[in-house]
Design a protein around this motif. Sequence first.
Motif, PDB file in Angstrom:
ATOM      1  N   LYS A 138       0.839  -1.204   0.000  1.00  0.00           N
ATOM      2  CA  LYS A 138       0.000   0.000   0.000  1.00  0.00           C
ATOM      3  C   LYS A 138       0.875   1.256   0.000  1.00  0.00           C
ATOM      4  O   LYS A 138       0.599   2.219  -0.721  1.00  0.00           O
ATOM      5  N   LYS A 139       1.936   1.211   0.794  1.00  0.00           N
ATOM      6  CA  LYS A 139       2.862   2.348   0.822  1.00  0.00           C
ATOM      7  C   LYS A 139       3.557   2.505  -0.531  1.00  0.00           C
ATOM      8  O   LYS A 139       3.775   3.639  -0.997  1.00  0.00           O
ATOM      9  N   LEU A 140       3.916   1.372  -1.142  1.00  0.00           N
ATOM     10  CA  LEU A 140       4.559   1.412  -2.458  1.00  0.00           C
ATOM     11  C   LEU A 140       3.623   2.018  -3.497  1.00  0.00           C
ATOM     12  O   LEU A 140       4.058   2.803  -4.353  1.00  0.00           O
ATOM     13  N   GLN A 141       2.342   1.691  -3.420  1.00  0.00           N
ATOM     14  CA  GLN A 141       1.390   2.223  -4.392  1.00  0.00           C
ATOM     15  C   GLN A 141       1.281   3.738  -4.282  1.00  0.00           C
ATOM     16  O   GLN A 141       1.172   4.434  -5.295  1.00  0.00           O
ATOM     17  N   ILE A 142       1.349   4.231  -3.049  1.00  0.00           N
ATOM     18  CA  ILE A 142       1.328   5.689  -2.863  1.00  0.00           C
ATOM     19  C   ILE A 142       2.542   6.318  -3.530  1.00  0.00           C
ATOM     20  O   ILE A 142       2.439   7.365  -4.192  1.00  0.00           O
ATOM     21  N   LEU A 143       3.698   5.666  -3.383  1.00  0.00           N
ATOM     22  CA  LEU A 143       4.915   6.171  -4.033  1.00  0.00           C
ATOM     23  C   LEU A 143       4.777   6.119  -5.552  1.00  0.00           C
ATOM     24  O   LEU A 143       5.197   7.050  -6.252  1.00  0.00           O
ATOM     25  N   ARG A 144       4.187   5.034  -6.062  1.00  0.00           N
ATOM     26  CA  ARG A 144       3.979   4.936  -7.510  1.00  0.00           C
ATOM     27  C   ARG A 144       3.083   6.062  -7.999  1.00  0.00           C
ATOM     28  O   ARG A 144       3.334   6.666  -9.052  1.00  0.00           O
ATOM     29  N   ASP A 145       2.018   6.332  -7.247  1.00  0.00           N
ATOM     30  CA  ASP A 145       1.074   7.388  -7.643  1.00  0.00           C
ATOM     31  C   ASP A 145       1.749   8.749  -7.699  1.00  0.00           C
ATOM     32  O   ASP A 145       1.363   9.609  -8.505  1.00  0.00           O
ATOM     33  N   LYS A 146       2.773   8.933  -6.859  1.00  0.00           N
ATOM     34  CA  LYS A 146       3.496  10.214  -6.822  1.00  0.00           C
ATOM     35  C   LYS A 146       4.727  10.189  -7.735  1.00  0.00           C
ATOM     36  O   LYS A 146       5.498  11.157  -7.757  1.00  0.00           O
ATOM     37  N   ASN A 147       4.907   9.061  -8.457  1.00  0.00           N
ATOM     38  CA  ASN A 147       6.078   8.878  -9.321  1.00  0.00           C
ATOM     39  C   ASN A 147       7.384   8.974  -8.524  1.00  0.00           C
ATOM     40  O   ASN A 147       8.380   9.512  -8.997  1.00  0.00           O
ATOM     41  N   LYS A 148       7.343   8.420  -7.299  1.00  0.00           N
ATOM     42  CA  LYS A 148       8.521   8.444  -6.437  1.00  0.00           C
ATOM     43  C   LYS A 148       8.997   7.046  -6.055  1.00  0.00           C
ATOM     44  O   LYS A 148       9.775   6.880  -5.108  1.00  0.00           O
ATOM     45  N   ALA A 149       8.507   6.036  -6.769  1.00  0.00           N
ATOM     46  CA  ALA A 149       8.935   4.667  -6.470  1.00  0.00           C
ATOM     47  C   ALA A 149      10.215   4.333  -7.227  1.00  0.00           C
ATOM     48  O   ALA A 149      10.341   4.635  -8.413  1.00  0.00           O
ATOM     49  N   TYR A 150      11.173   3.729  -6.522  1.00  0.00           N
ATOM     50  CA  TYR A 150      12.411   3.250  -7.137  1.00  0.00           C
ATOM     51  C   TYR A 150      13.149   4.360  -7.882  1.00  0.00           C
ATOM     52  O   TYR A 150      13.435   4.264  -9.077  1.00  0.00           O
ATOM     53  N   VAL A 151      13.460   5.414  -7.147  1.00  0.00           N
ATOM     54  CA  VAL A 151      14.152   6.568  -7.747  1.00  0.00           C
ATOM     55  C   VAL A 151      15.595   6.178  -8.071  1.00  0.00           C
ATOM     56  O   VAL A 151      16.170   5.274  -7.459  1.00  0.00           O
ATOM     57  N   ASN A 152      16.170   6.882  -9.035  1.00  0.00           N
ATOM     58  CA  ASN A 152      17.509   6.517  -9.495  1.00  0.00           C
ATOM     59  C   ASN A 152      18.363   7.748  -9.742  1.00  0.00           C
ATOM     60  O   ASN A 152      19.202   7.768 -10.626  1.00  0.00           O
ATOM     61  N   ASP A 153      18.161   8.779  -8.922  1.00  0.00           N
ATOM     62  CA  ASP A 153      18.913  10.016  -9.147  1.00  0.00           C
ATOM     63  C   ASP A 153      19.631  10.497  -7.894  1.00  0.00           C
ATOM     64  O   ASP A 153      20.068  11.642  -7.827  1.00  0.00           O
TER      65      ASP A 153
ATOM     66  N   ALA B 221      20.182  15.121   9.243  1.00  0.00           N
ATOM     67  CA  ALA B 221      19.703  15.159   7.859  1.00  0.00           C
ATOM     68  C   ALA B 221      19.049  16.490   7.522  1.00  0.00           C
ATOM     69  O   ALA B 221      18.206  16.982   8.266  1.00  0.00           O
ATOM     70  N   ASP B 222      19.441  17.054   6.385  1.00  0.00           N
ATOM     71  CA  ASP B 222      18.664  18.162   5.822  1.00  0.00           C
ATOM     72  C   ASP B 222      17.958  17.721   4.542  1.00  0.00           C
ATOM     73  O   ASP B 222      17.240  18.502   3.922  1.00  0.00           O
ATOM     74  N   GLU B 223      18.181  16.438   4.174  1.00  0.00           N
ATOM     75  CA  GLU B 223      17.488  15.852   3.034  1.00  0.00           C
ATOM     76  C   GLU B 223      17.441  14.332   3.209  1.00  0.00           C
ATOM     77  O   GLU B 223      18.450  13.715   3.535  1.00  0.00           O
ATOM     78  N   VAL B 224      16.278  13.725   3.037  1.00  0.00           N
ATOM     79  CA  VAL B 224      16.152  12.263   3.056  1.00  0.00           C
ATOM     80  C   VAL B 224      15.329  11.837   1.847  1.00  0.00           C
ATOM     81  O   VAL B 224      14.366  12.507   1.477  1.00  0.00           O
ATOM     82  N   THR B 225      15.719  10.723   1.250  1.00  0.00           N
ATOM     83  CA  THR B 225      15.051  10.229   0.048  1.00  0.00           C
ATOM     84  C   THR B 225      14.801   8.733   0.193  1.00  0.00           C
ATOM     85  O   THR B 225      15.727   7.986   0.527  1.00  0.00           O
ATOM     86  N   LEU B 226      13.569   8.304  -0.040  1.00  0.00           N
ATOM     87  CA  LEU B 226      13.273   6.877  -0.078  1.00  0.00           C
ATOM     88  C   LEU B 226      13.610   6.377  -1.482  1.00  0.00           C
ATOM     89  O   LEU B 226      12.899   6.659  -2.442  1.00  0.00           O
ATOM     90  N   ILE B 227      14.706   5.628  -1.590  1.00  0.00           N
ATOM     91  CA  ILE B 227      15.207   5.204  -2.888  1.00  0.00           C
ATOM     92  C   ILE B 227      14.520   3.923  -3.351  1.00  0.00           C
ATOM     93  O   ILE B 227      14.054   3.828  -4.487  1.00  0.00           O
ATOM     94  N   THR B 228      14.478   2.916  -2.472  1.00  0.00           N
ATOM     95  CA  THR B 228      13.876   1.620  -2.807  1.00  0.00           C
ATOM     96  C   THR B 228      13.001   1.162  -1.647  1.00  0.00           C
ATOM     97  O   THR B 228      13.483   1.038  -0.516  1.00  0.00           O
ATOM     98  N   LYS B 229      11.740   0.913  -1.925  1.00  0.00           N
ATOM     99  CA  LYS B 229      10.823   0.401  -0.909  1.00  0.00           C
ATOM    100  C   LYS B 229      11.019  -1.097  -0.736  1.00  0.00           C
ATOM    101  O   LYS B 229      10.971  -1.862  -1.705  1.00  0.00           O
ATOM    102  N   SER B 230      11.270  -1.523   0.501  1.00  0.00           N
ATOM    103  CA  SER B 230      11.390  -2.944   0.801  1.00  0.00           C
ATOM    104  C   SER B 230       9.995  -3.507   1.077  1.00  0.00           C
ATOM    105  O   SER B 230       9.321  -3.069   2.002  1.00  0.00           O
ATOM    106  N   ILE B 231       9.590  -4.469   0.249  1.00  0.00           N
ATOM    107  CA  ILE B 231       8.248  -5.037   0.407  1.00  0.00           C
ATOM    108  C   ILE B 231       8.231  -6.142   1.455  1.00  0.00           C
ATOM    109  O   ILE B 231       7.276  -6.279   2.214  1.00  0.00           O
TER     110      ILE B 231
END
Length: 477
Positions: free
Chosen positions: A18-33, A134-144
């Motif tokens: 469910k959390k992963l789907q929210i990230l997908r909806d925001k185009n923030k799943a599995y970022v690579n930058d 931290a002044d910046e945090v990024t969820l790079i890969t969601k662990s299912i």
Amino acid sequence: MSEENIGGEEGIIEERRKKLQILRDKNKAYVNDFLKDHYAKSLHEENDSFSKEELEKKNITGISVAGRVVLMRVMGNASFATVRDSSGDIQIYVSKNTIDIDLYEDFKTWDLGDIIGVKGKLFKTKTDELTIEADEVTLITKSIRPMPDKFKGLSDIETRYRQRYLDLMSNEEQKVVFLNRTKVIESVRDSLKQRNFVEVETPMMHPIPGGAVARPFVTQHNALDRELFLRIAPELYLKRLLVGGFERVFELNRSFRNEGLSTKHNPEFTMLEYYEAYTTLDNTIEFTENMIKRACEEINQSLAITWGEDELDLSNFKKASLLDLVLEYNPSLNKDDLNKMGGKELLELFESSVEEKLIQPTFVIGYPVEVSPLSRRNNENPDIADRFELFIGGKEIANGFCELNDPDDQAERFRDQVKAKDTGDKEAMSFDEDYVTALEHGMPPAVGVGIGIDRLVMLITNKTSIRDVILFPQLKS
């Protein structure tokens, strides 16, 4: 709600999806930058010695790390987490005072096992723990799927071998074993290169199985419509290079033997073979001993080591003949009894009654020619091969011999192997006509050695199962 209270592993997976789907909806799943500039280990090495006040004065900002979250302490306005990368762990501090409030609320929902990126400033906590604010945090890969339990670890041995990634994720000690495996390989490679050996690559698919007495794996080349064999050993190709003018060569690579599985055997294993022209068996024994000592010292800082239940002294390598050892461990027999035996029968007696008792490092010499089809005959006793095997902890670690460079003698021994194969010996060699032709062009006198790298790593890292030093061992279905 904690993950323990949401319906076991399947409930955890459902919640994380469910959390992963929210990230997908925001185009923030599995970022690579996200760009990582620092490692946990180097940060500790460079800054652990500073006091809290000294570190504050240095004002070290712009630190960028990434890794897996292995610990989280979530609080209202600020939270701590531990991030693990390939080098080690580093603590991070995340507060709604230093990052966007909405991002902080998201961070509090992240899970153990998630891979995140962190940028920020170094400081030390009241307990003197080096930490990144931290002044910046990024969820790079969601662990299912959840990580193994941090206290119980990965207790099921089968799971550890079949899902090595979980073993490495949860077992820092096992990770160190494989890092040390790499160091052992680097050490032996460096020893060889310092002696001016040239590293080469030879085929892994052979038209004829050879180079050792073992049962091969058979495969089919469709385009050529012919059988090929996964190599048992690289020996015959490396010796062709001696004929061609290479005087010191080695290869570190895979060999394959179609045999059973055990704590000492894996059908796919790493073999080191090296060949030196114009040297003696004794010189090679000395070089082999020193190479093993060096690798052991680099890992253990000592030559007094433990292997399983045995205490070993690698500062003292002994040398003894096979015949004398058989007599020593079989007091009911005498030399006349042994002289009546065939070479294969004598070797079988050695293997059954002596081998496992050779705990301290021992070079065994004086092998019968009959069981040494590629070895040169001894000048004084032509029934004996100029050959050694090294045993440590009751296990064979190395096999070496003066190479047979007489093409007629080699051809005759190949014929003997073919006869043995025809009578049912599935491990016997085939007749390699091209190799005999190569010898007819002239091969310089040389000594060659084979060392099973997996067993050497077992010895140096105190592991009693080969599966503990091979990342992905072969297992039963």
